[in-house]
Design an enzyme around this catalytic site. Structure first.
Site, mmCIF file in Angstrom:
data_model
loop_
_atom_site.group_PDB
_atom_site.id
_atom_site.type_symbol
_atom_site.label_atom_id
_atom_site.label_comp_id
_atom_site.label_asym_id
_atom_site.label_seq_id
_atom_site.Cartn_x
_atom_site.Cartn_y
_atom_site.Cartn_z
ATOM 1 N N ASP A 220 -3.581 3.594 6.240
ATOM 2 C CA ASP A 220 -2.773 2.540 6.848
ATOM 3 C C ASP A 220 -2.980 1.242 6.078
ATOM 4 O O ASP A 220 -4.069 0.963 5.571
ATOM 5 C CB ASP A 220 -3.148 2.342 8.323
ATOM 6 C CG ASP A 220 -4.564 1.830 8.513
ATOM 7 O OD1 ASP A 220 -4.736 0.670 8.928
ATOM 8 O OD2 ASP A 220 -5.521 2.588 8.217
ATOM 9 N N SER A 221 -1.911 0.466 5.944
ATOM 10 C CA SER A 221 -1.957 -0.847 5.322
ATOM 11 C C SER A 221 -2.519 -0.754 3.896
ATOM 12 O O SER A 221 -1.970 -0.035 3.063
ATOM 13 C CB SER A 221 -2.748 -1.802 6.216
ATOM 14 O OG SER A 221 -2.564 -3.141 5.847
ATOM 15 N N ALA A 222 -3.630 -1.434 3.614
ATOM 16 C CA ALA A 222 -4.228 -1.323 2.285
ATOM 17 C C ALA A 222 -4.644 0.107 1.977
ATOM 18 O O ALA A 222 -4.600 0.543 0.819
ATOM 19 C CB ALA A 222 -5.431 -2.249 2.174
ATOM 20 N N GLY B 37 -2.964 2.648 2.858
ATOM 21 C CA GLY B 37 -1.737 3.274 2.400
ATOM 22 C C GLY B 37 -1.505 3.027 0.920
ATOM 23 O O GLY B 37 -1.011 3.901 0.196
ATOM 24 N N HIS C 179 2.532 -5.020 12.570
ATOM 25 C CA HIS C 179 1.550 -4.395 11.690
ATOM 26 C C HIS C 179 0.279 -4.064 12.476
ATOM 27 O O HIS C 179 -0.099 -4.753 13.420
ATOM 28 C CB HIS C 179 1.211 -5.360 10.550
ATOM 29 C CG HIS C 179 0.432 -4.736 9.451
ATOM 30 N ND1 HIS C 179 0.990 -3.924 8.501
ATOM 31 C CD2 HIS C 179 -0.896 -4.804 9.152
ATOM 32 C CE1 HIS C 179 0.059 -3.510 7.659
ATOM 33 N NE2 HIS C 179 -1.095 -4.026 8.028
#
Length: 311
Positions: free
Chosen positions: A161-163, A165, A285
């Site tokens: 997820d996020s970074a 990802g 987010h």
């Protein structure tokens, strides 16, 4: 008219008030504060559990360092496919411990063995240290499972997820032209894919929705410390071929990173890579870290991941 979910509105308003008070008092962000914020929010809004049959800390032997991981095996006597999970946190925050309940939910929803990666964080370890750790675990996770005497099927999903990802997509991009690393699927949850901050949603959703544009820029300034070409480092601007794995992308309508994920999906389609898209129009987010507020949406996300990796 666009409107954030009522389930989040009250919490967001309170969070934004606290941020305003801190800014007015002269607060300056630090890595320690970023880490505690993510850990504190997750602790308060994501309940522990569920129980997983075996959970063990281990290391993946790699150069230049061994990489700590936490392994979640839902059926230790059965060989299951493997998900390597890279946590979020802007390349500066998050940890195996913070993401323990999220990885437990993924293991339960997928019936896969989940290996959560404690990759190195900025600013202490700038780019590409965390990416090197992520790549090493994808390649050598099997040895760590052997060391724990845990059975597995050699089917690999990279997820984050996020970074995280960004790390999953970056390792998949390397693997598409590397026969020594077979990635079967990837799951990208509101991923960071464009380090140039050039997508429209970065400005459209860049304030008051938990992840602000200024904070993302601050993260990236601490991650890239040696004048690296951020466009070249961005998965969105890398090569796309049929060597990339089947992909599930999860997006949120009020996420500043939304449009880079949508652009990535377009690139996958153009390259002929099978992809699925799960979108939540009124979420923000990091909503998996806010589960108590949006429990049904989180459950739907875990269920979609389960269907995707088992499909």
């Amino acid at each position: 008219m666009r409107q954030v979910s009522p389930k989040l509105a009250g919490w967001l308003a309170g969070f934004n008030r606290q941020v305003a008070i801190l800014v007015a008092s002269g607060f300056r962000p630090t890595a320690a504060a970023a880490r505690e914020t993510l850990a504190g929010v997750t602790r308060s809004l994501v309940a522990p559990g569920p129980q997983i049959a075996r959970v063990a800390d281990a290391v993946v032997k790699a150069r230049p360092r061994d990489v700590p991981v936490r392994v979640y095996h839902p059926a230790p006597t059965e060989a299951r496919p493997v998900i390597v999970y890279y946590h979020g946190g802007g390349h500066m925050a998050g940890s195996v411990e913070v993401y323990d309940p999220i990885c437990r939910r993924i293991a339960a929803a997928t019936s896969h063995t989940v290996v959560s990666v404690d990759y190195r964080l900025a600013p202490e370890h700038a780019y590409p240290a965390g990416l090197a750790d992520s790549d090493a675990v994808a390649r050598d996770v099997w040895d760590a499972l052997d060391a724990l005497s845990l059975p597995y099927r050699r089917e690999l999903t990279l997820a984050g997820d996020s970074a995280g990802g960004a790390l999953a997509a970056s390792v998949s991009a390397r693997a598409q032209f590397d026969a020594s690393l077979q990635v079967d699927r990837q799951v990208l949850i509101y991923p960071s894919l464009d380090y140039t901050l050039g997508q429209p949603s970065v400005d459209e959703n860049g304030a008051d929705y938990f992840l602000d544009k200024s904070r993302v820029a601050w993260y990236f300034d601490h991650y890239f410390q040696h004048g690296e070409n951020r466009r070249t480092a961005s998965p969105l601007f890398g090569e796309f071929s049929t060597g990339l794995p089947r992909t599930l992308v999860v997006t949120a309508g009020f996420d500043p990173l939304r449009d880079e994920a949508l652009a990535y999906l377009d690139q996958l389609a153009e390259a002929g890579v099978p992809a699925e898209h799960l979108h939540f129009d009124d979420l923000i987010h990091a909503f998996l870290n806010l589960e108590a507020l949006v429990a049904d949406d989180c459950a739907a996300t875990y269920a979609a991941i389960g269907r995707f990796v088992n499909g």
